[in-house]
Design an enzyme around this catalytic site. Structure first.
Site, mmCIF file in Angstrom:
data_model
loop_
_atom_site.group_PDB
_atom_site.id
_atom_site.type_symbol
_atom_site.label_atom_id
_atom_site.label_comp_id
_atom_site.label_asym_id
_atom_site.label_seq_id
_atom_site.Cartn_x
_atom_site.Cartn_y
_atom_site.Cartn_z
ATOM 1 N N ALA A 187 0.945 -1.181 -0.026
ATOM 2 C CA ALA A 187 -0.006 -0.012 0.058
ATOM 3 C C ALA A 187 0.959 1.041 0.167
ATOM 4 O O ALA A 187 2.027 1.313 0.803
ATOM 5 C CB ALA A 187 -1.022 -0.024 1.175
ATOM 6 N N GLU A 188 0.580 2.051 -1.043
ATOM 7 C CA GLU A 188 1.758 3.227 -1.189
ATOM 8 C C GLU A 188 0.859 4.657 -1.136
ATOM 9 O O GLU A 188 -0.356 4.858 -1.326
ATOM 10 C CB GLU A 188 2.132 3.327 -2.442
#
Length: 253
Positions: A187-188
């Protein structure tokens, strides 16, 4: 992390994008690039030498396996719904090969962004350092996704499936510079040339069936990465369950 900004040269294109955004209903899926913002987000790790340090990153949260040769990575997740305030924020969820200690990333995933209090959702692939390419398929919060990146020689296959809506996108690309040194499920907070962009409040993103080289990613003693900026923790990664299931919880933009 991209060091460039994509500039929209034609004012008509910019006006059309703004018009599409202004008329879109709140928290409704966006099909393709109408909700993409300038600067365009990229999806590469930020850090000295491109390496994760002490299991923290300024823009990644999740798991990264490194130190071997990786020819495939795969995971499933449910597209999170983002809570939008007045700020413009971004978030991405993806699987990829390379990026931890290398100058390329071969990846595919989904996006959940906010602008003007409205949410937009999309999907994409990226062969960094090339720009990300958005798919035109509609993405909605709650959709179930499965993504796989695999490589044979210099030929990469990037597959993203929305099993809720019943569509699959398969993209084949070549890269002679890919090192195949790492595999990630992430997740970024995407980035631009000005740095890491504010992270959308995505609540919790849950990843299942997370594998590398056809094995549970836990078999490779991967780095568990939390996202932090200075003393502020932006997203927290859980322990692995069964070697292949975990979640990432949003903490701060």
């Amino acid at each position: 992390m991209s060091a460039t900004i994509r500039i929209t040269a034609a004012s008509a294109v910019a006006a059309a994008a703004l018009s599409a955004f202004a008329t879109a209903p709140s928290a409704v899926a966006s099909a393709g690039p109408a909700f993409r913002h300038t600067p365009v987000a990229s999806h590469r790790l930020v850090g000295p030498g491109g390496r994760i340090t002490h299991s923290t990153s300024s823009n990644w949260a999740g798991y990264a396996a490194s130190g071997g040769t990786f020819t495939s990575v795969s995971a499933s997740w449910v597209q999170p719904a983002v809570s939008c305030g007045s700020a413009t924020t971004y978030s991405s969820f993806w699987v990829g090969i390379d990026g931890d200690g290398s100058n390329s990333v071969e990846q595919t995933g989904t996006e959940a962004d906010c602008s003007g209090g409205r949410a937009s959702y999309s999907s994409w692939y990226e062969m960094y350092p090339a720009y990300p390419v958005n798919y035109s398929n509609t993405v909605s919060p709650g959709d179930h996704f499965t993504a796989t990146v695999s490589v044979s020689g210099t030929s990469f296959t990037l597959t993203l499936s929305d099993t809720t809506k019943g569509w699959t996108k398969t993209t084949k690309k070549s890269s002679s510079s890919a090192q195949k040194y790492s595999a990630e499920i992430i997740a970024e907070a995407p980035s631009s040339s000005s740095g890491v962009l504010p992270l959308s409040n995505f609540g919790t993103a849950s990843f299942t069936a997370s594998t590398a080289n056809g094995q549970p990613i836990g078999n490779f003693s991967p780095d568990k990465i939390n996202m932090a900026s200075g003393s502020t923790t932006k997203a927290t990664t859980s322990a692995l369950s069964g070697g292949e299931n975990f979640s990432v919880a949003w903490n701060h933009s």
